[in-house]
Design a protein around this motif. Structure first.
Motif, short mmCIF file in Angstrom:
data_model
loop_
_atom_site.label_atom_id
_atom_site.label_comp_id
_atom_site.label_asym_id
_atom_site.label_seq_id
_atom_site.Cartn_x
_atom_site.Cartn_y
_atom_site.Cartn_z
N ARG A 8 -24.45 -6.10 37.33
CA ARG A 8 -24.43 -5.10 36.26
C ARG A 8 -25.63 -5.27 35.34
O ARG A 8 -26.13 -6.37 35.14
CB ARG A 8 -23.14 -5.21 35.45
N THR A 9 -26.03 -4.16 34.76
CA THR A 9 -27.06 -4.23 33.72
C THR A 9 -26.41 -4.72 32.43
O THR A 9 -25.19 -4.71 32.27
CB THR A 9 -27.67 -2.84 33.46
N TYR A 11 -26.48 -3.22 29.64
CA TYR A 11 -25.79 -2.07 29.05
C TYR A 11 -24.39 -1.93 29.61
O TYR A 11 -23.42 -1.75 28.87
CB TYR A 11 -26.60 -0.79 29.32
N ARG A 12 -24.25 -2.03 30.93
CA ARG A 12 -22.93 -1.88 31.55
C ARG A 12 -21.99 -3.00 31.12
O ARG A 12 -20.79 -2.78 30.92
CB ARG A 12 -23.07 -1.86 33.08
N LYS A 13 -22.52 -4.19 30.96
CA LYS A 13 -21.68 -5.30 30.50
C LYS A 13 -21.12 -5.03 29.10
O LYS A 13 -19.95 -5.30 28.82
CB LYS A 13 -22.47 -6.61 30.51
N ASP A 16 -18.51 -2.19 29.40
CA ASP A 16 -17.28 -2.67 30.05
C ASP A 16 -16.46 -3.57 29.13
O ASP A 16 -15.23 -3.49 29.10
CB ASP A 16 -17.63 -3.44 31.33
N THR A 19 -14.57 -1.28 26.65
CA THR A 19 -13.81 -0.13 27.14
C THR A 19 -12.31 -0.36 26.98
O THR A 19 -11.75 -1.28 27.58
CB THR A 19 -14.15 0.15 28.61
N ARG A 22 -10.53 4.00 30.63
CA ARG A 22 -11.44 4.95 31.27
C ARG A 22 -10.80 6.32 31.21
O ARG A 22 -9.67 6.52 31.66
CB ARG A 22 -11.65 4.53 32.73
N LEU A 170 -20.88 8.04 29.08
CA LEU A 170 -21.73 6.98 29.61
C LEU A 170 -23.17 7.45 29.79
O LEU A 170 -23.42 8.60 30.13
CB LEU A 170 -21.17 6.49 30.95
N GLN A 172 -27.12 6.67 31.54
CA GLN A 172 -27.73 6.05 32.70
C GLN A 172 -28.59 4.88 32.24
O GLN A 172 -28.83 4.69 31.04
CB GLN A 172 -28.59 7.07 33.46
N ASP A 173 -29.04 4.08 33.19
CA ASP A 173 -29.81 2.87 32.87
C ASP A 173 -31.30 3.07 33.12
O ASP A 173 -31.71 3.51 34.20
CB ASP A 173 -29.32 1.70 33.73
N SER A 275 -28.99 -8.67 32.16
CA SER A 275 -28.82 -7.87 33.37
C SER A 275 -28.88 -8.79 34.58
O SER A 275 -29.78 -9.64 34.69
CB SER A 275 -29.93 -6.81 33.46
#
Length: 478
Positions: A8-9, A11-13, A16, A19, A22, A170, A172-173, A275
């Motif tokens: 994961r990037t 950002y996604r960490k 997540d 969250t 979802r 969300l 994008q990266d 990341s």
């Protein structure tokens, strides 16, 4: 566990880990660690709470600052008065709302008042791994410390106050890597202006941007804030830098409420914020620091920028008719001619400050350029520290005396001339060398013409009375 989940990037960490649930393929309910408010984006939100008879769910995770409308006249903090009736009403409403709902407020006469994006980091409230929201687009600043920060609208402010969550779409990266050593006489402000000029004002639209590379790794925490602050000018929804020892040292000096054991435990979590090696970004850009020169905007958008030694672009050379028209309109508003240089262009005003360049490091850079020189007779120049703490530190270090001896106005903290929401404004036709983040038509006053640049370049303009290359001082005189 699915191997794809592991890669994961950053950002996604962060998303997540915050969250709550979802909602669909594109949306999550995001938990908010800290919510910051100012005087002009919060009134309707509080009115909405009252109409629905709701309370603020977690007042201790809210922070409010009066910053945009406040006058910066060089009077004592206790003597500061907002004269404009509409602005005074906004400030008094915020004070009443914060009192009623138990929210910490940096009010007009608070000795530590300043710009929200400078106050929050300097008090240690921004830490790696947090989600920090504010009704201001430059909340991206906090990505410099490994926090996910972004701006929200008034309706979203009400939802955050009531639930401490946000319905979040969300992003994008995007990965922007910069390697190498910044050339002598250049700064991170020049770097971000170059990046925006290259990828465009919409180049990062819809993306969370992560900056990395050897150039970024050597930047101070405050320089990183300038970088992340202006990423939104390329359309970025967020900007991030992996927290490292520079980050940890910055926070350790400011987070006085963390005892050594708590800080040690926090470090263990913060070191996991990166990341993954095989994480996939949707878009990647690579830049070399060697390309950076002192940059200045020539137009009415931050991406209309160029090296100070370059020539003003010709609409006839644009890629298409739309681009040609855009350039022509910008040149007309700015009173410039294609094919000419900005060097030697007379300026009327100089503004050093804002959430982009109002920190102590910025003032040190400007003062080092100015020391022993004097502001040109044709220029009105002002320095507006980003906070009461920055102002006090600058005075203790002797920077304030350098500015005043040189003929600068040494003002009280606030957003000031970054935007025309207070009485620090340009007159129609006035041309300003500014360390701010936006140069839109009328941004600093109706008919005003803004050239964005670094603190060093703004200082050089003040001394010479015109746009000058800060790397060459031989032609500068007071």
């Amino acid at each position: 566990m699915d191997s794809n989940v592991l890669q994961r990037t950053l950002y996604r960490k962060l998303v997540d880990s915050h969250t709550v649930t979802r909602l669909d393929e594109q949306h999550v309910l995001l938990y908010v660690d800290l919510h910051i408010m100012n005087e002009y984006t919060s009134p309707q939100a509080f009115s909405g709470l009252r109409e629905k008879n709701r309370k603020v769910l977690r007042p201790q995770q809210q922070l409010a600052v009066v910053s945009h409308i406040i006058p910066t006249h060089p009077v004592s903090v206790a003597s500061r008065v907002i004269i404009d009736p509409a602005s005074a009403l906004q400030a008094s409403n915020l004070k009443r709302n914060c009192s009623d709902f138990g929210i910490k407020l940096f009010d007009t006469n608070h000795e530590q008042q300043g710009i929200e994006h400078i106050i929050a980091p300097e008090h240690g409230w921004i830490r790696p791994g947090m989600v920090v929201l504010c009704g201001d687009s430059h909340t991206t600043t906090y990505g410099a410390l490994g926090a996910l920060g972004f701006g929200v609208g008034t309706s979203e402010v009400e939802h955050i106050l009531a639930t401490q969550t946000l319905v979040y779409r969300l992003a994008q990266d995007m990965h922007i890597k910069v390697d190498g050593v910044l050339p002598a006489g250049t700064s991170v402000k020049d770097l971000i202006l170059l990046i925006i000029a290259r990828i465009g004002a919409q180049g990062a639209r819809g993306y969370a941007v992560e900056f990395s590379g050897s150039t970024i790794a050597t930047l101070s925490a405050e320089a990183r804030m300038t970088l992340c602050n202006m990423a939104v000018e390329a359309g970025a929804r967020a900007a991030l830098i992996q927290p490292d020892q520079i980050t940890f040292d910055y926070i350790r000096q400011r987070a006085g409420n963390l005892d050594p054991e708590e800080f040690k435990q926090a470090l263990g979590d913060w070191r996991e914020l990166y990341s993954d090696a095989d994480a996939v970004f949707d878009v990647e850009h690579v830049f070399s620091a060697s390309e950076v020169a002192p940059f200045v905007t020539w137009g009415t958008s931050p991406d209309q920028a160029m090296a100070v030694t370059a020539m003003i672009p010709d609409p006839a050379s644009a890629a298409d008719e739309h681009a040609s028209t855009t350039i022509s309109q910008a040149l007309q508003y700015m009173g410039l001619t294609a094919g000419e240089t900005l060097l030697g262009l007379p300026i009327d005003r100089v503004f050093i400050g804002s959430c982009t360049n109002g920190r102590i490091e910025d003032l040190r850079i400007a003062a080092s350029m100015i020391n022993g020189r004097h502001v040109a007779r044709t220029v009105r120049a002002m320095v507006v520290p980003g906070s009461g703490e920055v102002r006090r530190q600058a005075e203790q270090e002797g920077l304030a005396k350098i500015f005043t001896d040189a003929g600068f106005e040494w003002r009280q903290p606030g957003c000031s001339m970054c935007l025309a929401m207070n009485d620090d404004v340009l007159a129609p036709g006035e041309r300003c060398a500014s360390t701010t983040n936006r140069n839109f038509e009328g941004r600093q006053g109706r008919g005003g013409r803004t050239h964005l640049m670094s603190p060093a370049m703004a200082a050089a303009a003040a001394i010479s009375g015109c746009i000058s290359d800060s790397r060459t001082l031989e032609n500068l005189h007071g």
